[in-house]
Every structure is written in C-alpha cells, then in structure tokens.
Design an enzyme around this catalytic site. Structure first.
Site, PDB file in Angstrom:
ATOM      1  N   ARG A 207       1.847  -1.719  -1.640  1.00  0.00           N
ATOM      2  CA  ARG A 207       2.832  -1.721  -0.764  1.00  0.00           C
ATOM      3  C   ARG A 207       3.116  -3.267  -1.004  1.00  0.00           C
ATOM      4  O   ARG A 207       4.507  -3.790  -0.943  1.00  0.00           O
ATOM      5  CB  ARG A 207       2.596  -1.690   0.640  1.00  0.00           C
ATOM      6  CG  ARG A 207       3.346  -2.150   1.877  1.00  0.00           C
ATOM      7  CD  ARG A 207       2.934  -1.539   3.136  1.00  0.00           C
ATOM      8  NE  ARG A 207       3.424  -1.983   4.254  1.00  0.00           N
ATOM      9  CZ  ARG A 207       4.525  -1.517   5.019  1.00  0.00           C
ATOM     10  NH1 ARG A 207       5.219  -0.551   4.420  1.00  0.00           N
ATOM     11  NH2 ARG A 207       5.238  -2.370   5.848  1.00  0.00           N
TER      12      ARG A 207
ATOM     13  N   HIS B 251      -2.752  -0.661  -0.024  1.00  0.00           N
ATOM     14  CA  HIS B 251      -1.677  -1.676   0.654  1.00  0.00           C
ATOM     15  C   HIS B 251      -1.472  -2.625  -0.475  1.00  0.00           C
ATOM     16  O   HIS B 251      -0.358  -3.084  -0.235  1.00  0.00           O
ATOM     17  CB  HIS B 251      -2.503  -2.414   1.706  1.00  0.00           C
ATOM     18  CG  HIS B 251      -1.617  -2.669   2.882  1.00  0.00           C
ATOM     19  ND1 HIS B 251      -0.820  -1.600   3.702  1.00  0.00           N
ATOM     20  CD2 HIS B 251      -0.925  -3.622   3.432  1.00  0.00           C
ATOM     21  CE1 HIS B 251      -0.033  -2.238   4.510  1.00  0.00           C
ATOM     22  NE2 HIS B 251      -0.215  -3.483   4.512  1.00  0.00           N
TER      23      HIS B 251
ATOM     24  N   TYR C 206       6.159 -12.236   2.244  1.00  0.00           N
ATOM     25  CA  TYR C 206       6.219 -11.853   0.792  1.00  0.00           C
ATOM     26  C   TYR C 206       7.014 -12.747   0.044  1.00  0.00           C
ATOM     27  O   TYR C 206       7.499 -12.432  -1.221  1.00  0.00           O
ATOM     28  CB  TYR C 206       6.740 -10.407   0.696  1.00  0.00           C
ATOM     29  CG  TYR C 206       5.741  -9.478   1.187  1.00  0.00           C
ATOM     30  CD1 TYR C 206       4.659  -8.805   0.586  1.00  0.00           C
ATOM     31  CD2 TYR C 206       6.010  -8.806   2.695  1.00  0.00           C
ATOM     32  CE1 TYR C 206       3.730  -7.923   1.175  1.00  0.00           C
ATOM     33  CE2 TYR C 206       5.228  -7.862   3.007  1.00  0.00           C
ATOM     34  CZ  TYR C 206       4.176  -7.433   2.337  1.00  0.00           C
ATOM     35  OH  TYR C 206       3.453  -6.481   2.870  1.00  0.00           O
TER      36      TYR C 206
ATOM     37  N   ARG D 247       3.102   2.408   3.858  1.00  0.00           N
ATOM     38  CA  ARG D 247       1.493   2.529   4.308  1.00  0.00           C
ATOM     39  C   ARG D 247       1.042   3.672   4.123  1.00  0.00           C
ATOM     40  O   ARG D 247       1.553   5.008   4.027  1.00  0.00           O
ATOM     41  CB  ARG D 247       1.626   2.185   5.957  1.00  0.00           C
ATOM     42  CG  ARG D 247       2.498   1.038   6.361  1.00  0.00           C
ATOM     43  CD  ARG D 247       2.366   0.941   7.947  1.00  0.00           C
ATOM     44  NE  ARG D 247       3.112  -0.315   8.181  1.00  0.00           N
ATOM     45  CZ  ARG D 247       4.472  -0.412   8.753  1.00  0.00           C
ATOM     46  NH1 ARG D 247       5.194   0.821   8.704  1.00  0.00           N
ATOM     47  NH2 ARG D 247       4.922  -1.538   9.274  1.00  0.00           N
TER      48      ARG D 247
ATOM     49  N   LYS E 124       5.333   2.874  12.201  1.00  0.00           N
ATOM     50  CA  LYS E 124       4.680   2.319  13.558  1.00  0.00           C
ATOM     51  C   LYS E 124       5.424   2.482  14.724  1.00  0.00           C
ATOM     52  O   LYS E 124       6.835   2.345  14.638  1.00  0.00           O
ATOM     53  CB  LYS E 124       4.080   0.811  13.288  1.00  0.00           C
ATOM     54  CG  LYS E 124       2.989   0.576  12.317  1.00  0.00           C
ATOM     55  CD  LYS E 124       2.616  -0.705  12.346  1.00  0.00           C
ATOM     56  CE  LYS E 124       1.381  -1.164  11.539  1.00  0.00           C
ATOM     57  NZ  LYS E 124       1.047  -2.421  11.449  1.00  0.00           N
TER      58      LYS E 124
ATOM     59  N   HIS F  68       9.601  -3.167   8.892  1.00  0.00           N
ATOM     60  CA  HIS F  68       8.862  -4.066   9.774  1.00  0.00           C
ATOM     61  C   HIS F  68      10.030  -4.313  10.946  1.00  0.00           C
ATOM     62  O   HIS F  68      11.208  -4.136  10.694  1.00  0.00           O
ATOM     63  CB  HIS F  68       8.961  -5.416   8.898  1.00  0.00           C
ATOM     64  CG  HIS F  68       7.644  -5.518   8.116  1.00  0.00           C
ATOM     65  ND1 HIS F  68       7.662  -6.391   7.176  1.00  0.00           N
ATOM     66  CD2 HIS F  68       6.583  -4.700   8.047  1.00  0.00           C
ATOM     67  CE1 HIS F  68       6.512  -6.355   6.506  1.00  0.00           C
ATOM     68  NE2 HIS F  68       5.785  -5.427   7.103  1.00  0.00           N
TER      69      HIS F  68
END
Length: 321
Positions: free
Chosen positions: A252, A249, A284, A152, A176, A275
């Site tokens: 990514r 992004h 994806y 990210r 995150k 994730h």
C-alpha cells in the site's frame, strides 16, 4: 474487575457505537479494551465502584503519565485518549456527566515516521514470484490487487466476488468507518484476477463450501484471512531475497509513493487510499535524495550536471550564461 457502574456505561457505549456509529468490529474492540484498562486504573486510585462521572481532568493526565511510565508508544497513548474522548462525549450527550474531562487534554506529540516502501524493481520481484499453481495464481492476484489499488489487507480479504467488476476495471471497497469507495485496477491486475478466477479459485473452492462468496480463498476453500496474506507474503519475501520487514501494508505504501513520484495529484491519491484527511496522505510525500536531485535538474531552468574534467567529479552547478 470493573465496577458495575463503569461496566454498565461501557455496555451502553458499545451499543451506541454499533447502532448509531456503525463502527468496524476492530474499532469497537480497540475502544473497549482501552476503556477497560482506564477503568481498572481509575478504580486502583479511587477505589472499587468508582463511576465514570467521578473522573476529572487531573485523573486523565495521571493515567497518561502512568502509560508513559509503562513506556507505551505515543501512538498507543494517543489512541487511548481518542477512545476516552469519544466515550465522554457520549456520556455528555446522554446527560450522565456535566463536563467532558478529556476535552482540554492534549494528545502527545507524534513521531513522524516515513512509511517503508520498496523500489519498483523489488516490487516486480514479488509480483512475478508466484508459480502457475492454484495457490500461486491466487497469490499473484493478491499482490497485483494490493499494488494496483492500494488496499488495506483487511479490505482485501473482505472482498466478495460481487465486489469485482473486471469489465470496468474496478472494485467496490468498504473501508474504515464503513465508507465505500471504488478502487481502480490496472490491466496487469485485471489479467491476474481473470487467470485466478478461471484456473485458481475453482480448484480451491472445490475443497470447501462451493457457495463461499469470498473473492480470495485459502487452501481449504474458505475465506482467506489477513494473517494468511501476511504469511504468504513472508514466504515470497524470503524466497526472493527482497528487502526484509515487508508486510502487505508495504505494498500500500509502495502504491502511494510510486503514484506520487510519477506525478499523481495528492488529493487523487487520498481518494484512492480511502483517507478521510489529507494529512494522512501527506506522509507519502517523502522523496529520496536521488529523486529530489532529478526533479531539481528537470524543473529548474538554470541547473544541470557539469563534469569537472580535472577531477572527474560530477556535481550539481548553476549553469552560467
């Protein structure tokens, strides 16, 4: 204005998120912004001085309906509902409310949108566009790192020199929820980073604080920002006449899509992207019609291309024995 009781509850909630949940600053700001909007709405209905414990499920639903009237995006409404859930779970745990009014409120159905990505030949245009100047060497390292590791943009600009191990070909990333992971670097990305660290970064660092720990520096020798990365990418996209509406992004998305198209396991890509849930990675798994056609012809034992001589058409037929 928010009443004193609501304001005090939000301040205590913020302290809880920082001390016990260790949430990222951006997450904290998003939660508090959404909750303050909710508090203002509640007080417009029930009057000033309304306390959080006076809120019931009906009022929560009225708030969501009001957001719909304002034509808020479903993703924004879902985010606000998450903030309310976390807030009222905290209040329930602290004994400030007897029930959680958000518990049985459903999130709005989300629209499934495929992430935008570029074909490999257009990605190469961007990767190879920067010139061999100090800023160009930095930009080349930026794009190669983004595409090689699927970071990210916030993770990218947060990198420090100590996070990069070019011998092992990996970088330590804090994602995150402050979750750490190791992201691999390919040979081309390693070469670009070595070139930047040898010939680009020293020149940029000389313009600012020599003790700056950031891996990527701006033209003043300070840590590069997410906005700065976006502006530089916009510059190259326009210059190379690449498909419009490309963001950091997008690189990514390209990383994940190209990996899966070449046979990478979905769970491996999940780990590489950082994730927490596999469902986040499954977006994806989209394929283009041409890629689908190629996979079918390669995988199915009785399918091949047959050209009809009389029409010159090329279509997909089942080969008959």
């Amino acid at each position: 204005m928010i009443g004193r009781e609501f304001q005090r509850a939000l301040e205590d909630f913020a302290s809880y998120l920082i001390a016990e949940k260790n949430v990222a600053p951006r997450t904290l700001i998003a939660y508090l912004t959404d909750l303050k909007q909710f508090a203002v709405y509640v007080q417009s209905i029930l009057g000033p001085g309304t306390r959080p414990e006076e809120v019931d499920r009906t009022l929560i639903r009225r708030f969501l309906g009001w957001l719909n009237v304002l034509q808020e995006k479903k993703s924004s409404i879902a985010r606000k509902l998450v903030a309310l859930r976390v807030f009222y779970r905290y209040l329930l745990r602290e004994g400030r409310v007897e029930i959680n009014p958000v518990e049985l409120v459903r999130s709005p159905r989300q629209e499934k949108r495929l992430p935008k990505y570029l074909p490999y030949n257009e990605i190469v245009k961007i990767l190879e566009a920067p010139p061999p100047t100090p800023l160009g060497l930095r930009d080349r390292a930026l794009w190669e790192t983004l595409y090689a590791s699927g970071l990210r943009v916030g993770e990218l600009v947060s990198l420090n020199l100590e996070d990069v191990d070019l011998i092992r070909g990996e970088i330590r990333v804090k994602g995150k929820g402050q979750r750490e992971r190791l992201a691999p670097l390919g040979k081309i990305a390693i070469a670009a980073l070595k070139d930047y660290l040898a010939r680009g970064r020293p020149v940029l660092a000389a313009r600012g604080n020599q003790k700056e720990k950031a891996l990527f520096l701006n033209h003043r020798g300070r840590r590069l920002t997410s906005r700065g990365v976006r502006e530089r990418l916009d510059y190259y996209v326009k210059r190379m006449a690449v498909t419009a509406d490309v963001s950091p992004h997008t690189l990514r998305h390209c990383f994940a899509t190209h990996m899966l198209e070449r046979g990478a396991d979905l769970r491996v890509v999940q780990e590489l992207l950082g994730h927490a849930r596999l469902s986040s990675t499954q977006v994806y798994t989209h394929v283009t019609p041409e890629h689908l056609r190629q996979i079918y012809q390669k995988a199915h034992p009785r399918a091949r291309e047959v050209t009809r001589k009389e029409t010159g058409e090329t279509r997909l037929y089942i080969e008959q024995e």
